[in-house]
Design a protein around this motif. Structure first.
Motif, PDB file in Angstrom:
ATOM      1  N   PHE A 157      19.886  44.175  40.682  1.00  0.00           N
ATOM      2  CA  PHE A 157      21.389  44.973  40.689  1.00  0.00           C
ATOM      3  C   PHE A 157      22.333  44.577  41.661  1.00  0.00           C
ATOM      4  N   ALA A 158      22.231  43.471  42.229  1.00  0.00           N
ATOM      5  CA  ALA A 158      23.200  43.240  43.336  1.00  0.00           C
ATOM      6  C   ALA A 158      24.436  43.084  42.591  1.00  0.00           C
ATOM      7  N   PHE A 159      25.441  43.624  43.046  1.00  0.00           N
ATOM      8  CA  PHE A 159      26.708  43.573  42.208  1.00  0.00           C
ATOM      9  C   PHE A 159      27.677  42.557  43.101  1.00  0.00           C
ATOM     10  N   SER A 160      28.367  41.840  42.233  1.00  0.00           N
ATOM     11  CA  SER A 160      29.341  40.853  42.700  1.00  0.00           C
ATOM     12  C   SER A 160      30.539  41.021  42.023  1.00  0.00           C
ATOM     13  N   ALA A 161      31.517  40.701  42.741  1.00  0.00           N
ATOM     14  CA  ALA A 161      32.942  41.065  42.147  1.00  0.00           C
ATOM     15  C   ALA A 161      33.238  39.982  41.132  1.00  0.00           C
ATOM     16  N   THR A 162      34.010  40.579  40.084  1.00  0.00           N
ATOM     17  CA  THR A 162      34.381  39.993  38.920  1.00  0.00           C
ATOM     18  C   THR A 162      35.787  39.997  38.755  1.00  0.00           C
ATOM     19  N   SER A 163      36.418  39.270  38.175  1.00  0.00           N
ATOM     20  CA  SER A 163      37.862  39.076  37.778  1.00  0.00           C
ATOM     21  C   SER A 163      37.853  39.484  36.279  1.00  0.00           C
ATOM     22  N   ASP A 164      36.836  39.461  35.576  1.00  0.00           N
ATOM     23  CA  ASP A 164      36.693  39.828  34.184  1.00  0.00           C
ATOM     24  C   ASP A 164      36.776  41.196  34.181  1.00  0.00           C
ATOM     25  N   ASP A 165      37.894  41.741  34.261  1.00  0.00           N
ATOM     26  CA  ASP A 165      38.178  43.326  34.560  1.00  0.00           C
ATOM     27  C   ASP A 165      38.576  44.019  33.277  1.00  0.00           C
ATOM     28  N   MET A 166      37.669  44.827  32.661  1.00  0.00           N
ATOM     29  CA  MET A 166      37.840  45.573  31.650  1.00  0.00           C
ATOM     30  C   MET A 166      38.414  46.919  31.877  1.00  0.00           C
ATOM     31  N   ASP A 167      38.434  47.361  33.169  1.00  0.00           N
ATOM     32  CA  ASP A 167      39.029  48.547  33.430  1.00  0.00           C
ATOM     33  C   ASP A 167      40.348  48.457  33.502  1.00  0.00           C
ATOM     34  N   ASN A 168      41.059  49.421  32.612  1.00  0.00           N
ATOM     35  CA  ASN A 168      42.555  49.288  32.963  1.00  0.00           C
ATOM     36  C   ASN A 168      43.005  50.194  33.921  1.00  0.00           C
ATOM     37  N   VAL A 169      42.356  51.279  34.449  1.00  0.00           N
ATOM     38  CA  VAL A 169      42.686  52.089  35.439  1.00  0.00           C
ATOM     39  C   VAL A 169      41.766  51.610  36.772  1.00  0.00           C
ATOM     40  N   PRO A 170      42.556  51.140  37.884  1.00  0.00           N
ATOM     41  CA  PRO A 170      42.051  50.573  39.045  1.00  0.00           C
ATOM     42  C   PRO A 170      41.525  52.108  39.723  1.00  0.00           C
ATOM     43  N   ALA A 171      40.354  51.970  40.379  1.00  0.00           N
ATOM     44  CA  ALA A 171      39.814  52.989  40.677  1.00  0.00           C
ATOM     45  C   ALA A 171      39.981  52.940  42.586  1.00  0.00           C
ATOM     46  N   HIS A 172      40.415  54.143  43.163  1.00  0.00           N
ATOM     47  CA  HIS A 172      40.742  54.111  44.523  1.00  0.00           C
ATOM     48  C   HIS A 172      39.316  54.926  45.344  1.00  0.00           C
ATOM     49  N   CYS A 173      39.079  54.345  46.369  1.00  0.00           N
ATOM     50  CA  CYS A 173      37.971  54.785  47.174  1.00  0.00           C
ATOM     51  C   CYS A 173      38.793  56.183  47.986  1.00  0.00           C
ATOM     52  N   PRO A 174      37.941  57.207  47.635  1.00  0.00           N
ATOM     53  CA  PRO A 174      38.320  58.513  48.240  1.00  0.00           C
ATOM     54  C   PRO A 174      38.391  58.370  49.801  1.00  0.00           C
ATOM     55  N   HIS A 175      37.328  57.691  50.351  1.00  0.00           N
ATOM     56  CA  HIS A 175      37.052  57.637  51.593  1.00  0.00           C
ATOM     57  C   HIS A 175      38.320  56.759  52.464  1.00  0.00           C
ATOM     58  N   CYS A 176      38.538  55.583  51.916  1.00  0.00           N
ATOM     59  CA  CYS A 176      39.330  54.433  52.459  1.00  0.00           C
ATOM     60  C   CYS A 176      40.761  54.683  51.866  1.00  0.00           C
ATOM     61  N   GLN A 177      41.157  55.286  50.875  1.00  0.00           N
ATOM     62  CA  GLN A 177      42.454  55.133  50.014  1.00  0.00           C
ATOM     63  C   GLN A 177      42.580  53.772  49.619  1.00  0.00           C
ATOM     64  N   GLN A 178      41.727  53.099  49.385  1.00  0.00           N
ATOM     65  CA  GLN A 178      42.267  51.755  49.034  1.00  0.00           C
ATOM     66  C   GLN A 178      41.342  51.354  47.663  1.00  0.00           C
ATOM     67  N   LYS A 179      41.918  50.378  46.982  1.00  0.00           N
ATOM     68  CA  LYS A 179      41.516  49.843  45.772  1.00  0.00           C
ATOM     69  C   LYS A 179      40.289  49.382  45.777  1.00  0.00           C
ATOM     70  N   MET A 180      39.440  49.846  44.828  1.00  0.00           N
ATOM     71  CA  MET A 180      38.007  49.275  44.721  1.00  0.00           C
ATOM     72  C   MET A 180      37.872  48.143  43.911  1.00  0.00           C
ATOM     73  N   THR A 181      36.907  47.217  44.156  1.00  0.00           N
ATOM     74  CA  THR A 181      36.879  46.071  43.364  1.00  0.00           C
ATOM     75  C   THR A 181      35.914  46.061  42.335  1.00  0.00           C
ATOM     76  N   PRO A 182      36.391  45.827  41.102  1.00  0.00           N
ATOM     77  CA  PRO A 182      35.556  45.805  39.842  1.00  0.00           C
ATOM     78  C   PRO A 182      34.545  44.810  40.362  1.00  0.00           C
TER      79      PRO A 182
END
Ligand SMILES: [Zn+2]
Ligand SMILES: [Zn+2]
Length: 110
Positions: free
Chosen positions: A52-77
């Protein structure tokens, strides 16, 4: 802590599969701090969490970008085994699963 997706809802601490997570009452998404998701998977699957190692994908089907509540920055799909999608913060390594993503992950659990 605000939901990474909804941004406005206060997430509630909740016990999920023996660990404490934060769940959003609006979208039912679950926020895992660094390592929590992997610990849970390792326990469930007897040490096969590397599947279940997750790796970044540019194949992003999420249209709403998630923001990390700890770091206040965009999370990576990111994408893992079985096409499971998550949003991961590259800074604190926390992971957000929305309801659909959680459902596809649970298919792997007996
Ligand atoms: Zn939410
Ligand atoms: Zn973060």
């Amino acid at each position: 802590m605000n939901c990474p997706k909804c941004r406005i809802e206060k997430m509630k601490p909740e016990k999920f599969e023996d660990i404490m997570v934060d769940r959003c009452p609006a979208c039912q998404g679950i926020f895992f701090d660094r390592g929590e998701l992997n610990n849970m998977i390792t326990k469930k699957m007897g040490g096969k969490a590397d599947t279940f190692a997750f790796s970044a994908t540019s194949d992003d089907m999420d249209n709403v970008p998630a923001h990390c509540p700890h770091c206040q920055q965009k999370m990576t799909p990111c994408k893992g085994a079985g096409d499971i999608r998550v949003d991961q913060c590259q800074t604190c390594k926390s992971i957000f699963l929305d309801q659909g993503e959680l459902a596809s992950l649970q298919l792997y659990f007996p």
